[in-house]
Design a protein around this motif. Structure first.
Motif, PDB file in Angstrom:
ATOM      1  N   ALA A  95      12.992   6.014   3.002  1.00 55.27           N
ATOM      2  CA  ALA A  95      13.883   5.809   1.868  1.00 55.27           C
ATOM      3  C   ALA A  95      13.779   4.380   1.357  1.00 55.27           C
ATOM      4  O   ALA A  95      13.770   3.423   2.140  1.00 55.27           O
ATOM      5  CB  ALA A  95      15.325   6.120   2.278  1.00 55.27           C
ATOM      6  N   GLY A  96      13.679   4.233   0.052  1.00 55.19           N
ATOM      7  CA  GLY A  96      13.594   2.904  -0.547  1.00 55.19           C
ATOM      8  C   GLY A  96      12.188   2.388  -0.737  1.00 55.19           C
ATOM      9  O   GLY A  96      11.999   1.356  -1.403  1.00 55.19           O
ATOM     10  N   ASP A  97      11.190   3.080  -0.170  1.00 54.39           N
ATOM     11  CA  ASP A  97       9.806   2.627  -0.329  1.00 54.39           C
ATOM     12  C   ASP A  97       9.376   2.711  -1.789  1.00 54.39           C
ATOM     13  O   ASP A  97       9.578   3.730  -2.451  1.00 54.39           O
ATOM     14  CB  ASP A  97       8.853   3.490   0.504  1.00 54.39           C
ATOM     15  CG  ASP A  97       8.889   3.149   1.975  1.00 54.39           C
ATOM     16  OD1 ASP A  97       9.627   2.214   2.343  1.00 54.39           O
ATOM     17  OD2 ASP A  97       8.199   3.831   2.753  1.00 54.39           O
ATOM     18  N   GLU A  98       8.785   1.634  -2.289  1.00 53.45           N
ATOM     19  CA  GLU A  98       8.098   1.635  -3.575  1.00 53.45           C
ATOM     20  C   GLU A  98       6.674   1.156  -3.342  1.00 53.45           C
ATOM     21  O   GLU A  98       6.407   0.376  -2.426  1.00 53.45           O
ATOM     22  CB  GLU A  98       8.805   0.736  -4.592  1.00 53.45           C
ATOM     23  CG  GLU A  98      10.156   1.270  -5.044  1.00 53.45           C
ATOM     24  CD  GLU A  98      10.680   0.532  -6.279  1.00 53.45           C
ATOM     25  OE1 GLU A  98       9.916  -0.255  -6.871  1.00 53.45           O
ATOM     26  OE2 GLU A  98      11.857   0.768  -6.633  1.00 53.45           O
ATOM     27  N   PHE A  99       5.747   1.628  -4.191  1.00 51.56           N
ATOM     28  CA  PHE A  99       4.345   1.305  -3.951  1.00 51.56           C
ATOM     29  C   PHE A  99       3.556   1.389  -5.252  1.00 51.56           C
ATOM     30  O   PHE A  99       3.941   2.090  -6.200  1.00 51.56           O
ATOM     31  CB  PHE A  99       3.747   2.267  -2.910  1.00 51.56           C
ATOM     32  CG  PHE A  99       4.077   3.717  -3.162  1.00 51.56           C
ATOM     33  CD1 PHE A  99       3.248   4.517  -3.938  1.00 51.56           C
ATOM     34  CD2 PHE A  99       5.227   4.276  -2.626  1.00 51.56           C
ATOM     35  CE1 PHE A  99       3.551   5.849  -4.167  1.00 51.56           C
ATOM     36  CE2 PHE A  99       5.543   5.620  -2.855  1.00 51.56           C
ATOM     37  CZ  PHE A  99       4.700   6.399  -3.629  1.00 51.56           C
ATOM     38  N   ASP A 100       2.465   0.642  -5.299  1.00 51.80           N
ATOM     39  CA  ASP A 100       1.559   0.682  -6.448  1.00 51.80           C
ATOM     40  C   ASP A 100       0.612   1.863  -6.313  1.00 51.80           C
ATOM     41  O   ASP A 100       0.166   2.192  -5.202  1.00 51.80           O
ATOM     42  CB  ASP A 100       0.751  -0.614  -6.539  1.00 51.80           C
ATOM     43  CG  ASP A 100       1.603  -1.803  -6.935  1.00 51.80           C
ATOM     44  OD1 ASP A 100       2.510  -1.631  -7.779  1.00 51.80           O
ATOM     45  OD2 ASP A 100       1.373  -2.903  -6.392  1.00 51.80           O
ATOM     46  N   THR A 101       0.303   2.498  -7.435  1.00 51.73           N
ATOM     47  CA  THR A 101      -0.675   3.573  -7.461  1.00 51.73           C
ATOM     48  C   THR A 101      -1.646   3.295  -8.614  1.00 51.73           C
ATOM     49  O   THR A 101      -1.440   2.385  -9.412  1.00 51.73           O
ATOM     50  CB  THR A 101      -0.011   4.950  -7.688  1.00 51.73           C
ATOM     51  OG1 THR A 101       0.283   5.123  -9.082  1.00 51.73           O
ATOM     52  CG2 THR A 101       1.273   5.089  -6.877  1.00 51.73           C
ATOM     53  N   ASP A 102      -2.686   4.094  -8.710  1.00 53.03           N
ATOM     54  CA  ASP A 102      -3.633   3.971  -9.815  1.00 53.03           C
ATOM     55  C   ASP A 102      -3.031   4.462 -11.125  1.00 53.03           C
ATOM     56  O   ASP A 102      -3.663   4.334 -12.179  1.00 53.03           O
ATOM     57  CB  ASP A 102      -4.899   4.769  -9.513  1.00 53.03           C
ATOM     58  CG  ASP A 102      -5.693   4.184  -8.357  1.00 53.03           C
ATOM     59  OD1 ASP A 102      -5.548   2.963  -8.105  1.00 53.03           O
ATOM     60  OD2 ASP A 102      -6.437   4.942  -7.708  1.00 53.03           O
ATOM     61  N   PHE A 103      -1.818   5.007 -11.063  1.00 55.76           N
ATOM     62  CA  PHE A 103      -1.215   5.629 -12.245  1.00 55.76           C
ATOM     63  C   PHE A 103       0.152   5.041 -12.581  1.00 55.76           C
ATOM     64  O   PHE A 103       0.902   5.611 -13.371  1.00 55.76           O
ATOM     65  CB  PHE A 103      -1.097   7.142 -12.003  1.00 55.76           C
ATOM     66  CG  PHE A 103      -2.338   7.743 -11.418  1.00 55.76           C
ATOM     67  CD1 PHE A 103      -3.439   8.002 -12.209  1.00 55.76           C
ATOM     68  CD2 PHE A 103      -2.429   7.995 -10.048  1.00 55.76           C
ATOM     69  CE1 PHE A 103      -4.604   8.523 -11.667  1.00 55.76           C
ATOM     70  CE2 PHE A 103      -3.578   8.529  -9.498  1.00 55.76           C
ATOM     71  CZ  PHE A 103      -4.674   8.787 -10.307  1.00 55.76           C
ATOM     72  N   GLY A 104       0.470   3.904 -11.986  1.00 54.34           N
ATOM     73  CA  GLY A 104       1.761   3.274 -12.205  1.00 54.34           C
ATOM     74  C   GLY A 104       2.520   3.131 -10.896  1.00 54.34           C
ATOM     75  O   GLY A 104       2.044   3.518  -9.827  1.00 54.34           O
ATOM     76  N   ARG A 105       3.700   2.580 -10.996  1.00 56.37           N
ATOM     77  CA  ARG A 105       4.509   2.336  -9.809  1.00 56.37           C
ATOM     78  C   ARG A 105       5.099   3.637  -9.292  1.00 56.37           C
ATOM     79  O   ARG A 105       5.611   4.463 -10.055  1.00 56.37           O
ATOM     80  CB  ARG A 105       5.638   1.373 -10.175  1.00 56.37           C
ATOM     81  CG  ARG A 105       6.406   0.794  -9.010  1.00 56.37           C
ATOM     82  CD  ARG A 105       5.665  -0.304  -8.320  1.00 56.37           C
ATOM     83  NE  ARG A 105       6.529  -0.990  -7.336  1.00 56.37           N
ATOM     84  CZ  ARG A 105       6.062  -1.625  -6.301  1.00 56.37           C
ATOM     85  NH1 ARG A 105       4.766  -1.687  -6.076  1.00 56.37           N
ATOM     86  NH2 ARG A 105       6.891  -2.231  -5.465  1.00 56.37           N
ATOM     87  N   GLY A 106       5.048   3.851  -7.971  1.00 47.93           N
ATOM     88  CA  GLY A 106       5.602   5.055  -7.368  1.00 47.93           C
ATOM     89  C   GLY A 106       6.688   4.722  -6.373  1.00 47.93           C
ATOM     90  O   GLY A 106       6.858   3.559  -5.975  1.00 47.93           O
ATOM     91  N   ARG A 107       7.427   5.736  -5.936  1.00 49.34           N
ATOM     92  CA  ARG A 107       8.479   5.506  -4.947  1.00 49.34           C
ATOM     93  C   ARG A 107       8.822   6.797  -4.219  1.00 49.34           C
ATOM     94  O   ARG A 107       8.558   7.901  -4.710  1.00 49.34           O
ATOM     95  CB  ARG A 107       9.738   4.953  -5.606  1.00 49.34           C
ATOM     96  CG  ARG A 107      10.417   5.892  -6.591  1.00 49.34           C
ATOM     97  CD  ARG A 107      11.577   5.207  -7.280  1.00 49.34           C
ATOM     98  NE  ARG A 107      12.085   5.992  -8.398  1.00 49.34           N
ATOM     99  CZ  ARG A 107      12.845   5.496  -9.381  1.00 49.34           C
ATOM    100  NH1 ARG A 107      13.181   4.204  -9.370  1.00 49.34           N
ATOM    101  NH2 ARG A 107      13.265   6.269 -10.361  1.00 49.34           N
ATOM    102  N   VAL A 108       9.420   6.643  -3.046  1.00 47.60           N
ATOM    103  CA  VAL A 108       9.991   7.766  -2.315  1.00 47.60           C
ATOM    104  C   VAL A 108      11.328   8.098  -2.977  1.00 47.60           C
ATOM    105  O   VAL A 108      12.208   7.240  -3.067  1.00 47.60           O
ATOM    106  CB  VAL A 108      10.191   7.416  -0.827  1.00 47.60           C
ATOM    107  CG1 VAL A 108      10.990   8.509  -0.119  1.00 47.60           C
ATOM    108  CG2 VAL A 108       8.845   7.198  -0.152  1.00 47.60           C
ATOM    109  N   SER A 109      11.481   9.319  -3.433  1.00 51.28           N
ATOM    110  CA  SER A 109      12.667   9.698  -4.201  1.00 51.28           C
ATOM    111  C   SER A 109      13.714  10.434  -3.382  1.00 51.28           C
ATOM    112  O   SER A 109      14.907  10.388  -3.700  1.00 51.28           O
ATOM    113  CB  SER A 109      12.266  10.574  -5.390  1.00 51.28           C
ATOM    114  OG  SER A 109      11.591  11.745  -4.941  1.00 51.28           O
ATOM    115  N   HIS A 110      13.294  11.145  -2.328  1.00 50.63           N
ATOM    116  CA  HIS A 110      14.221  11.932  -1.520  1.00 50.63           C
ATOM    117  C   HIS A 110      13.848  11.823  -0.045  1.00 50.63           C
ATOM    118  O   HIS A 110      12.662  11.700   0.296  1.00 50.63           O
ATOM    119  CB  HIS A 110      14.179  13.420  -1.915  1.00 50.63           C
ATOM    120  CG  HIS A 110      14.601  13.703  -3.326  1.00 50.63           C
ATOM    121  ND1 HIS A 110      13.790  13.447  -4.406  1.00 50.63           N
ATOM    122  CD2 HIS A 110      15.754  14.233  -3.818  1.00 50.63           C
ATOM    123  CE1 HIS A 110      14.421  13.798  -5.517  1.00 50.63           C
ATOM    124  NE2 HIS A 110      15.606  14.270  -5.191  1.00 50.63           N
TER     125      HIS A 110
END
Length: 394
Positions: A326-341
């Motif tokens: 929970a709370g993880d955010e990360f860079d991807t090749d398609f924009g910023r991503g995150r754990v949502s649930h």
């Protein structure tokens, strides 16, 4: 009823009586805590190559009908289906490898029933076992984890060392590529209920029948594509969105689906995935997967929406998960991503998304067949994402 034995790879043996067809069957032993919905569960393609141990002590009282199956028995004979595509002659293909229960009812009590559970298991040659202490089996699976198993009944019951050798000879679930085995052979279309507003390309990795039905109810025409579909196949549909379905096996083996997903993400097509599809999207965004000790299988599993803190009670069936918290955010090749649930019970990742809202997925089953309807609004979220993309491209 003849003698039957459930054999686990750790050497434990549980003796009962045959339930359904006689013979032998092999698969990964898993347990499900759902007290209702066994027909939907047994016909869920995600349970392919698994032996289900039911924690509910009595199973079968509502019998079997031709409306609640989540898969179809044979190859589809039509290329287009109405939104309510119930075939009243089709009981639904049972995908589980075997079924282990405590006390199967001998008397069916439901006006919709067309046969009994035992009769349907026999008709589809599914080997099961009854009369065992399912609580003892579940304790072993919780302590030691899901494991290879076999059910032997009738003439298939032999010496203990021989049965154990057969169980241990089968391949484990880790590393198993199974989606192609449960996917449709040919593309087909589920028509929108009423006027079609959107068109979605759905990758069938083991899709359940209620998923396209839920989309169709929202004006979506669903083009279901085989698991080996290419990017060209997807774009030939001229879709407004892309859907990744549930399915069986180890997501680490699904490289083709991951590559397809990356191509679709690059095209900025709105995307929604569930269960196996959540793991595929996660891998496409750069996350890794791992095998859970005994998985999540039931219809009362609480999930926390990280952003809002809201809790939904969900239907789940998965033995693998995305690595994260929970709370993880990360860079991807398609924009910023995150754990949502995340799961409220153990913190396991239950959803990921691109922060711009163009792609999201959940580990649970919002189509809830069977199960609670808390998460049905995710289909509305997908429709909203397609509407937003359409306005942006206008």
């Amino acid at each position: 009823m003849s003698k039957a034995v459930l054999v686990l790879e750790n050497g434990s043996m549980h003796t009962g009586v045959s339930f359904g067809a006689e013979g032998s069957t092999f698969g990964e032993a898993v347990f499900c805590t759902a007290m209702t919905g066994y027909q939907e569960m047994l016909t869920d393609p995600s349970y392919h190559k698994q032996i289900i141990v039911s924690t509910a002590p009595q199973i079968g009282n509502t019998g079997w009908n031709t409306e609640d199956g989540e898969s179809l028995l044979g190859k589809r004979s039509q290329v287009r289906w109405s939104a309510d595509f119930i075939d009243h002659q089709d009981p639904g293909k049972i995908w589980v490898a075997g079924y282990a229960v405590r006390n199967p009812t001998t008397r069916v009590s439901n006006w919709r029933a067309t046969s009994s559970l035992a009769d349907e298991l026999i008709a589809q040659d599914i080997v099961g076992i009854a009369g065992i202490d399912t609580r003892a089996v579940v304790r072993q699976l919780r302590d030691s984890g899901s494991m290879r198993a076999g059910i032997f009944s009738g003439a298939a019951v032999t010496a203990a060392p021989d049965m154990l050798e057969q169980v241990r000879a089968q391949a484990p679930m880790a590393g198993a590529a199974l989606a192609q085995e449960v996917s449709t052979e040919e593309p087909y279309v589920v028509e929108a209920a009423g006027e079609p507003r959107w068109r979605v390309a759905a990758l069938d990795l083991g899709i359940k029948a209620n998923t396209p039905r839920m989309l169709a109810a929202r004006g979506v025409e669903v083009h279901v594509l085989p698991a080996d579909a290419t990017y060209a196949d997807v774009m030939a549909v001229e879709p407004d969105g892309f859907f990744l379905s549930n399915g069986p096996g180890d997501p680490a083996t699904a490289d083709a689906a991951v590559q397809l997903t990356r191509q679709v993400l690059a095209a900025k097509l709105p995307m929604f995935g569930i269960c196996f599809g959540n793991q595929i999207l996660g891998r496409a965004l750069g996350l890794t997967t791992y095998k859970l000790k005994f998985g999540h299988r039931g219809i009362n599993i609480p999930v926390i929406d990280v952003a809002s803190g809201e809790v939904a009670i969900t239907s789940q069936n998965h033995g693998f998960a995305l690595a994260g918290a929970a709370g993880d955010e990360f860079d991807t090749d398609f924009g910023r991503g995150r754990v949502s649930h995340v799961c409220a019970n153990d913190g396991v990742v239950e959803g990921v998304e691109l922060i711009d809202g163009s792609a999201f997925s959940v580990q649970y089953h919002p189509e809830a067949a069977s199960g609670p309807h808390d998460a049905a609004n995710l289909f509305d979220k997908f429709v909203s994402a397609m509407e937003t993309a359409k306005k942006a491209n206008a």
